[in-house]
Structures are given as C-alpha cells and as structure tokens.
Design an enzyme around this catalytic site. Structure first.
Site, PDB file in Angstrom:
ATOM      1  N   LYS A   1     -26.756 -14.369 -11.593  1.00 24.49           N
ATOM      2  CA  LYS A   1     -27.870 -13.240 -11.563  1.00 24.49           C
ATOM      3  C   LYS A   1     -27.403 -12.413 -10.408  1.00 24.49           C
ATOM      4  O   LYS A   1     -27.910 -12.622  -9.250  1.00 24.49           O
ATOM      5  CB  LYS A   1     -29.267 -13.673 -11.564  1.00 24.49           C
ATOM      6  CG  LYS A   1     -30.388 -12.276 -11.697  1.00 24.49           C
ATOM      7  CD  LYS A   1     -31.697 -12.872 -12.240  1.00 24.49           C
ATOM      8  CE  LYS A   1     -32.281 -11.733 -12.761  1.00 24.49           C
ATOM      9  NZ  LYS A   1     -32.512 -10.573 -11.861  1.00 24.49           N
TER      10      LYS A   1
ATOM     11  N   GLU B   1     -24.208 -17.653 -15.951  1.00 30.10           N
ATOM     12  CA  GLU B   1     -23.822 -16.568 -15.060  1.00 30.10           C
ATOM     13  C   GLU B   1     -24.481 -16.537 -13.564  1.00 30.10           C
ATOM     14  O   GLU B   1     -25.753 -16.719 -13.815  1.00 30.10           O
ATOM     15  CB  GLU B   1     -23.728 -15.249 -15.740  1.00 30.10           C
ATOM     16  CG  GLU B   1     -23.248 -15.253 -17.172  1.00 30.10           C
ATOM     17  CD  GLU B   1     -23.159 -13.905 -18.034  1.00 30.10           C
ATOM     18  OE1 GLU B   1     -24.190 -13.276 -17.544  1.00 30.10           O
ATOM     19  OE2 GLU B   1     -22.459 -13.800 -18.749  1.00 30.10           O
TER      20      GLU B   1
ATOM     21  N   ASP C   1       0.683  -1.197   0.134  1.00 28.35           N
ATOM     22  CA  ASP C   1       0.042   0.114  -0.129  1.00 28.35           C
ATOM     23  C   ASP C   1       0.932   1.348  -0.088  1.00 28.35           C
ATOM     24  O   ASP C   1       0.541   2.342  -0.619  1.00 28.35           O
ATOM     25  CB  ASP C   1      -0.994   0.165   1.255  1.00 28.35           C
ATOM     26  CG  ASP C   1      -1.988  -1.055   1.117  1.00 28.35           C
ATOM     27  OD1 ASP C   1      -1.837  -1.745   0.071  1.00 28.35           O
ATOM     28  OD2 ASP C   1      -2.791  -1.012   2.019  1.00 28.35           O
TER      29      ASP C   1
ATOM     30  N   CYS D   1     -29.359 -18.868  32.507  1.00 31.36           N
ATOM     31  CA  CYS D   1     -30.097 -19.697  33.675  1.00 31.36           C
ATOM     32  C   CYS D   1     -28.760 -20.209  34.533  1.00 31.36           C
ATOM     33  O   CYS D   1     -27.826 -20.555  33.840  1.00 31.36           O
ATOM     34  CB  CYS D   1     -30.721 -20.855  33.167  1.00 31.36           C
ATOM     35  SG  CYS D   1     -30.826 -22.134  34.402  1.00 31.36           S
TER      36      CYS D   1
ATOM     37  N   ARG E   1     -30.540   1.795 -15.414  1.00 35.06           N
ATOM     38  CA  ARG E   1     -31.423   1.266 -16.602  1.00 35.06           C
ATOM     39  C   ARG E   1     -32.731   2.059 -16.728  1.00 35.06           C
ATOM     40  O   ARG E   1     -33.153   2.371 -17.916  1.00 35.06           O
ATOM     41  CB  ARG E   1     -31.783   0.016 -16.266  1.00 35.06           C
ATOM     42  CG  ARG E   1     -32.957  -0.844 -17.003  1.00 35.06           C
ATOM     43  CD  ARG E   1     -32.639  -2.260 -16.607  1.00 35.06           C
ATOM     44  NE  ARG E   1     -33.798  -3.181 -17.403  1.00 35.06           N
ATOM     45  CZ  ARG E   1     -35.211  -3.054 -17.121  1.00 35.06           C
ATOM     46  NH1 ARG E   1     -35.542  -2.358 -16.099  1.00 35.06           N
ATOM     47  NH2 ARG E   1     -35.760  -3.543 -17.881  1.00 35.06           N
TER      48      ARG E   1
ATOM     49  N   TYR F   1       1.860   2.090  -3.469  1.00 34.54           N
ATOM     50  CA  TYR F   1       0.668   2.652  -4.047  1.00 34.54           C
ATOM     51  C   TYR F   1       0.556   4.198  -3.763  1.00 34.54           C
ATOM     52  O   TYR F   1       0.278   5.099  -4.695  1.00 34.54           O
ATOM     53  CB  TYR F   1      -0.472   1.909  -3.831  1.00 34.54           C
ATOM     54  CG  TYR F   1      -1.829   2.247  -4.384  1.00 34.54           C
ATOM     55  CD1 TYR F   1      -2.075   2.100  -5.812  1.00 34.54           C
ATOM     56  CD2 TYR F   1      -2.727   3.217  -3.839  1.00 34.54           C
ATOM     57  CE1 TYR F   1      -3.288   2.402  -6.171  1.00 34.54           C
ATOM     58  CE2 TYR F   1      -3.706   3.287  -4.455  1.00 34.54           C
ATOM     59  CZ  TYR F   1      -4.115   3.175  -5.633  1.00 34.54           C
ATOM     60  OH  TYR F   1      -5.242   3.561  -6.241  1.00 34.54           O
TER      61      TYR F   1
ATOM     62  N   CYS G   1     -30.622 -27.691  35.446  1.00 34.74           N
ATOM     63  CA  CYS G   1     -31.584 -27.384  34.517  1.00 34.74           C
ATOM     64  C   CYS G   1     -31.861 -28.400  33.495  1.00 34.74           C
ATOM     65  O   CYS G   1     -30.855 -28.880  32.862  1.00 34.74           O
ATOM     66  CB  CYS G   1     -31.265 -25.912  34.035  1.00 34.74           C
ATOM     67  SG  CYS G   1     -32.429 -25.566  32.826  1.00 34.74           S
TER      68      CYS G   1
ATOM     69  N   CYS H   1     -36.334 -24.482  34.475  1.00 30.52           N
ATOM     70  CA  CYS H   1     -35.928 -24.951  35.569  1.00 30.52           C
ATOM     71  C   CYS H   1     -36.363 -24.063  36.797  1.00 30.52           C
ATOM     72  O   CYS H   1     -36.096 -24.351  38.059  1.00 30.52           O
ATOM     73  CB  CYS H   1     -34.586 -25.545  36.036  1.00 30.52           C
ATOM     74  SG  CYS H   1     -33.462 -24.069  35.992  1.00 30.52           S
TER      75      CYS H   1
HETATM   76  S1  IVH Z   1     -28.506 -10.006 -18.928  1.00 30.57           S
HETATM   77  C1  IVH Z   1     -30.550  -8.935 -22.487  1.00 30.57           C
HETATM   78  N1  IVH Z   1     -27.078 -10.984 -17.150  1.00 30.57           N
HETATM   79  O1  IVH Z   1     -31.314  -9.089 -14.003  1.00 30.57           O
HETATM   80  C2  IVH Z   1     -30.292  -9.475 -21.377  1.00 30.57           C
HETATM   81  N2  IVH Z   1     -28.612  -9.549 -16.519  1.00 30.57           N
HETATM   82  O2  IVH Z   1     -34.251  -9.219 -14.751  1.00 30.57           O
HETATM   83  C3  IVH Z   1     -30.178  -8.307 -20.216  1.00 30.57           C
HETATM   84  N3  IVH Z   1     -28.863  -9.049 -14.069  1.00 30.57           N
HETATM   85  O3  IVH Z   1     -31.925  -5.889 -15.798  1.00 30.57           O
HETATM   86  C4  IVH Z   1     -29.438  -8.758 -18.939  1.00 30.57           C
HETATM   87  N4  IVH Z   1     -27.239 -10.494 -13.399  1.00 30.57           N
HETATM   88  O4  IVH Z   1     -29.865  -6.001 -13.987  1.00 30.57           O
HETATM   89  C5  IVH Z   1     -28.110 -10.350 -17.397  1.00 30.57           C
HETATM   90  N5  IVH Z   1     -25.886 -12.265 -15.349  1.00 30.57           N
HETATM   91  C6  IVH Z   1     -26.720 -11.221 -15.753  1.00 30.57           C
HETATM   92  C7  IVH Z   1     -27.247 -10.613 -14.621  1.00 30.57           C
HETATM   93  C8  IVH Z   1     -28.434  -9.860 -15.216  1.00 30.57           C
HETATM   94  C9  IVH Z   1     -28.213  -9.539 -12.967  1.00 30.57           C
HETATM   95  C10 IVH Z   1     -30.145  -8.225 -13.807  1.00 30.57           C
HETATM   96  C11 IVH Z   1     -30.053  -7.234 -14.808  1.00 30.57           C
HETATM   97  C12 IVH Z   1     -31.429  -6.935 -15.636  1.00 30.57           C
HETATM   98  C13 IVH Z   1     -32.114  -7.800 -14.894  1.00 30.57           C
HETATM   99  C14 IVH Z   1     -32.989  -8.609 -15.530  1.00 30.57           C
END
Ligand code: IVH
Length: 666
Positions: free
Chosen positions: A113, A111, A31, A422, A134, A34, A428, A407
């Site tokens: 979510k 992937e 650090d 207790c 978005r 850096y 107990c 108890c």
């Molecule tokens: S793809 C065309 N990949 O989920 C497809 N979305 O329910 C566009 N999200 O608005 C989304 N992980 O915010 C994609 N691995 C992932 C994601 C992901 C989270 C969210 C994203 C999207 C929402 C849709």
C-alpha cells in the site's frame, strides 16, 4: 531519413531508455549517449516547431505556471479501500469473501500500500492526454502538466490502446526526499515532514517546472476504464499488461492463496519495510479474478473485494517530558528525550534519541513540547519534529551540561564535530560500562551471558573496571551479586573461559578504539600479522594499511600512547587470551587482494553476510559506502543510492549473475 520519422524514432528510443533508467534502474547506454539522442531531438524540434508534440520526452521539463488547476470529472469513480488493522479483521475479510463466492480458498493479488497520493492517467490511442488527482473520488484536479514531468510515467504506451485510464500512486522515494530536504534546508526553506507530504506538495505545484525538479515516482495498481484492448480476467495479469505497455508496477506485487498467503505476505513485506526505497503504510489484498471481483461488488465507496491491511503507524504524537544526557562508549554525550508513553510502530516508546545538540537547535525542540516520534523498523525511535502550534508558554530550552553527568569530567567538542564528549575516558563509569559491553559483544570477544544488567552491577560494585578484570572474576564474588545464582555464575565463567581463544582481528576490534570498526580491525590484523607488530607501529606505518587514513592512524596512535591501555592489553594476554598469529600476509597473495567491493540491494542466492565472508576470504575488502576507491559494486534487487553513486563515479557494477560468475571463475 525523413525528419518526421527520425523524430518519432528518437522519441521512442529516448522513452525506452527512460524506462530502463528510471523504472528498471538498469540503463542500456551511458549517460553521454543518452544526452546525444536527447540533444538531437531538441535540435530537430527547434528546427521544426510544427512537429513539436506534448508526448515528446523534451516536454518533461515543465512549462508556464498555471493560475489554478482545472476540475476533472472522473469517468469511473476513484474509490477508497476499507482497512484491516489486525489478523482478526483480515480473517473476517477472507471469510466474507469465501462465503460470498462459495469457495474453500480464494486466490488474491497482494501489493504494497503505497504511501503517496492517488492519480489517474488517461491515454488516448496510447498517448498520455490527461492526469488528475483523486479529489473526492468523483472530481479531481487536472495535474496533467505536472505528471508529464514524472520520468517514470510513459508519455506513450507500448500499444496504441484507444482509451485507457491507469490508476496508481505518485510518491517520492526516500532518497529523493532526503535530498530534497537537504536542498530546502540549504536554501533556508521549510522542510517536508515526510515523503508523502513532499510528493503531494510537489504534484500540486502550479508551476510544473518546480514539479520537474522534484524527482517524483509512480506505481500503477489498477486500470479504471479500458476501450480498445482485451483485458485479461485476472488482476495480476492486468498488471503484467501494464508493465508490457511500459507502466511501472512494483516488483513486490504477487499472487497468494488463502488467509495464510495473505498473512505470510504481510509479514514478509513488513520485514522489508524499513529497507524498501519508498514508504508504504500497509499491504493491499485484492481478489485476483475480475469476474469474482464484479460478483462481490462495492459497499458505498469501497470495493468488497479488496482491503488494506495497515501496518502500525510509524509516527505518533506525545509530550516531551525531559531531556537527559547519555554517555556512550567513546564518551559521546547523546541527548535523549524522555516521553509520555506512546504506541508507535507496534511498541510503546518512552525514550527517543535527539542525536546531538545541533539537531535539537535545528528542530527547535524544547522541554514540554508536543513532538512527533518516529520509529521505522528496528531503528532507534527519534524525535522527528515539534508541533509548534502546541508549544506551552513554559516550554524550556535545553542546555548541554558543561561536565559529564556520570563522572563530572569536563566535556569538549571538536571543531569539526557535532558531538560533545566526556574527556574522562575509562575513568568514566558510563564509558567503562559501554566499553565492557562492546568487549563482550558477539562480534568482538563473544562472551555469552554478559548482558547489560550484569555489566552495570559489576562496574557499580567496582568488581570489574577494565576488560582484563573479567578474566579475574571468581565464583564466590559473582554469587554475591543480586539475582546471580551458582549455575548462571558458572555458565558465565565458562563463557569467559571460552572467549579466551579468539582471533587477532576480534581482539583488536574488542579494544573499542575510536574509529576502528570490525573491518579496520581485520585489515590491521591481516597487515601486521601479530599484536607485537601492531603495538610497535607508529602513525606512518599504520597508514600503510589499506584504508587506514590519518584519522584512524591518529586514533590508534592515541590509544597506544596511553599506558593504561597497553597495561590492559598486557593483562589480557597474561590472563590467557590467545589467538593464532601468522606472518603478515603480503597484500597481493589472494585473488581479490587490494580490491574493494560494496554490496547493495538484496541478493537471491546468498545473504549479504555470506557474500561478504566469501569476498573477504578471497582477500577483498567489503566497504559500506561507494567512493572512487571502490572497484566493484554488487547490486542486488532494490539497490538504491549506492548504485546511483557507483554510476556517478563510473565504478563497475555487477548484477547478481555476474557476481556469482566472477566468484565461480576463481
Ligand atoms: S486499490 C478499488 N491498491 O490507498 C480500489 N490502492 O485507501 C482502489 N493505495 O486511494 C485502490 N496503494 O491511493 C489500491 N496497491 C494499492 C494501493 C492503493 C495505495 C491508495 C490509493 C487509494 C487509497 C485507499
């Protein structure tokens, strides 16, 4: 060197270190080094303000507050995903795709979510110029200044691509979330309900200096528009390209084939979910081939080529019917919420822990409230918070009982503790039951077949009062118990007989002495070599044992001071419980004697348990938390706060390769 060139060089170098530190969690330099680079850049920029530019890492600290966010029209829409909530819906998705493409098996990019909020990042000639939320999919909010403060978002890509939009999710890691809430609490400010709310609240700040203080993170999951670079024809290779440009892509992203591949991934990530450093609410499946994606196209606002397979919700709302108090092995009184049944995290929950009295006050939980129940992974469900707006007029405050509900002994709370206990000890029945359960548990005496129900029956019928009574059990007595046939009684007696041959460490652990866990029990056994030596030890000699401090020594001394505890030990030995005793091991005789290791993250070649066993066999102590007594931290994949702590304290960190090499060198 010319100033302009030096500035450019410093910016590139600092960003490279940011990437190593924040994205890869694998810094190249200490650090202080850096900081030196950073200060040099700051100085040069102050001396030459005309050379200051928005893509400089010095600009990540936030700037003047805005009045409002400007609107941004997305050049390519930000779409949403259709959901699948069970296997049948995933099967139907895969079938639709196969039919539309006329293929027997499809390759999918899979992937996590991410449970955060979607953003798009625009780069011109490789420089980050704009970032937006978005919004409704076509118009979002301009949060450029805030996104600039997110350390993992590159301000300059590895290549000067003319025009590219990176799509992804801003989120807050669990450890940053809990730190933030600790700070909020300390300041008397409102806590955030979950990491997603905290991330959203932090990103939508008009004052970007606040965002800068919040430790947000980001993972990319796609490319919106791209001019000036040849994109590969597969989604996974696009992600690879982003990674090369310095954009964070989660390491859980993968490619699988067919329905089995999809479901296998779902289960694999589901099993890791609780241990992941960030929240996810499912996994996403995408047809990997981009030409096939285009062929499949879109229905309204969602692509046909992708679906989100959601995990069961980890939070749900229900009514708190009552608060009861349970008594644990050490007498701790735990308030437990009785709930109207609610489906959460894939199971129906009717009880949830409220931890202790202070937690009830802090969350202001009252009987009759509508509460949010949380269940993450295998963790015991808990009452996360109250929905204050739904509080009925007759909601009642909870009062901790003044005497033990089992108890009747009085309850006491030590000044520095948040729990009431207790004082009845083994008098107990609740503590007796828990003590027996612990005694029989797998890592203690390992008595197979002595389950909770049976312990309950044996104690309630006054057949077993202490662990020693287990070794006096007789077949004729046992078969008088409800639901106990001759065969299971015989099996149980055989298991009890088998348990007699044990180790000193297991025996000490099985006694259930407060603050003496498995690892302390091992240390004590190793140090004293025999039970008689241990029984003769006073608080001073106990503190000679590695890692035994005044608290453990006091608990041991308290336990041994009770004649009835010594009696139980005597009776157990008389009943035939035995182990091989050895001479106390001089602490220096093994290669890692006196060394303390902490294991964190996932290792590829062996499980944590195996690593622990190997280290202990070599004399090391394996501890669960990093302190300045730690000698080495072994950091596997996804190592989290322990790694941070190690770095903070300057403890040596070994990656898996180095760790294996160290083991081999012995
Ligand atoms: S793809 C065309 N990949 O989920 C497809 N979305 O329910 C566009 N999200 O608005 C989304 N992980 O915010 C994609 N691995 C992932 C994601 C992901 C989270 C969210 C994203 C999207 C929402 C849709």
């Amino acid at each position: 060197m010319e100033v302009t060139a030096r500035i450019a060089q410093l910016r590139a170098e600092i960003e490279r270190h940011n990437y190593r530190y924040y994205v890869l969690d694998d810094p190249l330099i200490p650090d202080v080094e850096y900081d030196k680079l950073f200060r040099e850049l700051q100085t040069l920029e102050t001396q030459h303000p005309e050379l200051l530019s928005t893509d400089s890492p010095t600009q990540r600290v936030g700037g003047k507050p805005l009045k409002s966010f400007a609107e941004v029209q997305h050049r390519t829409p930000m779409l949403s995903l259709n959901n699948a909530f069970n296997e049948d819906e995933v099967r139907a998705f895969d079938m639709r795709i196969r039919e539309a493409l006329g293929m027997a098996e499809v390759e999918y990019a899979v992937e996590p979510k991410f449970d955060g909020l979607a953003v798009t990042l625009s780069y011109r000639d490789g420089v980050f110029v704009q970032g937006a939320t978005r919004g409704d999919g076509s118009t979002g909010e301009d949060v450029t200044e805030n996104l600039r403060t997110v350390r993992v978002i590159p301000l300059r890509l590895g290549e000067p691509v003319a025009d590219v939009e990176v799509r992804g999710e801003v989120l807050m890691f669990k450890r940053d979330f809990s730190r933030l809430n600790d700070e909020q609490r300390a300041r008397g400010e409102k806590e955030f309900a979950n990491p997603r709310n905290a991330a959203a609240g932090s990103l939508r700040q008009l004052d970007s200096r606040i965002t800068a203080s919040r430790h947000l993170s980001f993972f990319a999951y796609g490319i919106g528009l791209c001019r000036g670079a040849d994109l590969p024809g597969q989604h996974d290779r696009e992600m690879e390209l982003l990674r090369r440009w310095g954009v964070p892509v989660a390491q859980q992203c993968r490619v699988v084939r067919g329905l089995d591949g999809l479901l296998g991934y779902y289960n694999e990530i589901g099993a890791q979910r609780a241990a992941l450093p960030f929240d996810i609410d499912g996994v996403v499946y995408k047809v990997n081939d981009i030409a096939q994606q285009q062929q499949l196209g879109f229905v309204s606002r969602a692509p046909r080529f992708a679906v989100a397979h959601k995990f069961p919700a980890e939070e749900a709302m229900t009514t708190l019917l009552d608060i009861e108090v349970q008594v644990g092995r050490t007498g701790a009184l735990t308030p437990v919420a009785r709930l109207a049944p609610v489906f959460v995290g894939g199971v129906t929950v009717t009880n949830a822990t409220l931890h202790n009295e202070d937690e009830i006050r802090r969350k202001d939980v009252r009987i009759g409230d509508t509460v949010v129940v949380r269940r993450a992974g295998d963790v015991i469900p808990e009452v996360a918070r109250v929905v204050a707006e739904r509080r009925p007029a007759d909601a009642r405050e909870f009062v901790m009982p003044a005497s033990c509900p089992v108890c009747g002994s009085h309850v006491a709370r030590q000044e520095d503790e948040s729990v009431w206990r207790c004082t009845g000890g083994l008098f107990c029945p609740a503590q007796r039951k828990q003590a027996l359960r612990h005694f029989a548990s797998r890592r203690a005496m390992n008595i197979d077949g002595l389950g909770d129900k049976l312990v309950e029956q044996l104690v309630d019928a006054h057949i077993v009062n202490t662990p020693a009574d287990l070794y006096k059990l007789q077949l004729l007595k046992l078969i008088t118990l409800e639901r106990m046939g001759e065969k299971s009684a015989l099996n149980l007696l055989a298991a009890i007989e088998l348990s007699k041959h044990t180790t000193l460490a297991r025996f000490i652990f099985a006694l259930g002495i407060r603050n003496v866990g498995e690892s302390t029990a091992k240390d004590l056994a190793q140090h004293f070599g025999s039970l008689d030596n241990l029984l003769a030890a006073d608080a001073d000699s106990l503190q000679q044992v590695r890692d035994v401090g005044p608290v453990v020594a006091q608990s041991m001394a308290d336990f041994l001071a009770e004649t009835h505890n010594r009696d139980v030990i005597k009776q157990l030995r008389e009943a035939g419980v035995y182990w091989a005793e050895h001479q106390a091991q001089p602490v220096t005789s093994l290669p890692f004697s006196g060394k303390t290791f902490v294991l964190t993250g996932t290792l590829a070649a062996l499980t944590r348990e195996q690593a622990k066993e190997k280290l202990e066999a070599l004399g090391a102590k394996v501890s669960g938390s990093v302190s300045n007594k730690t000698d080495y931290v072994v950091a596997g994949v996804e190592a989290g706060s322990k790694l941070d702590k190690a770095r903070e304290l300057g403890v040596a960190v070994l990656d898996e390769q180095q760790f294996l090499a160290l083991l081999e060198s012995i």
